[in-house]
Design a protein around this motif. Structure first.
Motif, PDB file in Angstrom:
ATOM      1  N   LEU A   1       0.834  -1.206   0.000  1.00  0.00           N
ATOM      2  CA  LEU A   1       0.000   0.000   0.000  1.00  0.00           C
ATOM      3  C   LEU A   1       0.868   1.256   0.000  1.00  0.00           C
ATOM      4  O   LEU A   1       1.890   1.313   0.683  1.00  0.00           O
ATOM      5  N   PRO A   2       0.441   2.268  -0.752  1.00  0.00           N
ATOM      6  CA  PRO A   2       1.241   3.493  -0.847  1.00  0.00           C
ATOM      7  C   PRO A   2       1.117   4.366   0.394  1.00  0.00           C
ATOM      8  O   PRO A   2       0.062   4.400   1.039  1.00  0.00           O
ATOM      9  N   PRO A   3       2.182   5.090   0.745  1.00  0.00           N
ATOM     10  CA  PRO A   3       2.120   5.994   1.894  1.00  0.00           C
ATOM     11  C   PRO A   3       1.258   7.229   1.626  1.00  0.00           C
ATOM     12  O   PRO A   3       0.865   7.929   2.548  1.00  0.00           O
ATOM     13  N   GLU A   4       0.938   7.466   0.353  1.00  0.00           N
ATOM     14  CA  GLU A   4       0.075   8.581  -0.033  1.00  0.00           C
ATOM     15  C   GLU A   4      -0.908   8.068  -1.068  1.00  0.00           C
ATOM     16  O   GLU A   4      -0.543   7.273  -1.938  1.00  0.00           O
ATOM     17  N   LEU A   5      -2.170   8.496  -0.975  1.00  0.00           N
ATOM     18  CA  LEU A   5      -3.205   8.058  -1.909  1.00  0.00           C
ATOM     19  C   LEU A   5      -4.049   9.258  -2.303  1.00  0.00           C
ATOM     20  O   LEU A   5      -4.580   9.957  -1.435  1.00  0.00           O
ATOM     21  N   ALA A   6      -4.170   9.484  -3.593  1.00  0.00           N
ATOM     22  CA  ALA A   6      -4.972  10.602  -4.111  1.00  0.00           C
ATOM     23  C   ALA A   6      -4.578  11.917  -3.440  1.00  0.00           C
ATOM     24  O   ALA A   6      -5.421  12.734  -3.097  1.00  0.00           O
ATOM     25  N   GLY A   7      -3.277  12.090  -3.215  1.00  0.00           N
ATOM     26  CA  GLY A   7      -2.767  13.317  -2.615  1.00  0.00           C
ATOM     27  C   GLY A   7      -2.918  13.400  -1.106  1.00  0.00           C
ATOM     28  O   GLY A   7      -2.596  14.416  -0.502  1.00  0.00           O
TER      29      GLY A   7
END
Length: 174
Positions: free
Chosen positions: A66-72
């Motif tokens: 999972l990304p540390p940032e999602l949709a900004g």
């Protein structure tokens, strides 16, 4: 016979999974100190279902990607009974790996495919649009606040497609 195989695979995944020492190691780190890059958002309480053997096997692979940032939006700490919950932003986009198939889902009806992942989209919740995968070995739910668009599930689709094996869609109770 299936349960011992699932347990054996789970043990192998956990034993063979490298810990890079950069905060992206085993899922157990979720309940500990914040990973690098998490913003100072308050901890979010998330209701989660009981963890099944299938979720125990499959979800750690997804959680590590999972990304540390999602949709900004930056990720934030969550408090739940399962290590398979993750959130971004405020108001939060919340992902839960290992949920039950969506109650309103019927095969071939009311779904959309994004980057190879089939989602059932439920708009009946008064606060969130609830996106749930129907074609993965374990369903993944993504709750998106009503005032946000589909950028979160869209960005998560390739990650889910890579992390969780495809399975033929079946309705709840099916």
């Amino acid at each position: 016979m299936l349960v011992p195989v699932v347990v054996a695979l789970l043990v192998l995944v956990n034993v063979l999974r490298p810990d890079t020492g950069d905060g992206t190691g085993p899922v157990a780190d979720v309940a500990g100190t914040p990973s690098a890059g998490r913003e100072d958002l308050p901890t979010l309480d998330v209701d989660t279902p009981e963890v099944t053997p299938t979720a125990e096997l499959a979800c750690p692979v997804l959680m590590q990607q999972l990304p540390p940032e999602l949709a900004g939006e930056p990720s934030r700490m969550v408090r739940s009974d399962s290590p398979y919950a993750y959130a971004w932003g405020d108001p939060a986009i919340v992902l839960i790996c290992g949920v039950a198939p969506p109650a309103g889902y019927a095969v071939g009806a009311g779904t959309i495919v994004v980057s190879g992942v089939e989602w059932y989209v439920d708009t009946t919740d008064p606060e969130d649009v609830v996106w749930t995968t129907v074609d993965r070995v374990v369903p993944v739910e993504v709750r998106v606040p009503l005032d946000q668009d589909s950028a979160g599930p869209t960005a998560l689709s390739p990650v889910i497609a890579t992390a969780l094996p495809y399975t033929e869609p079946t309705p709840a109770g099916g």
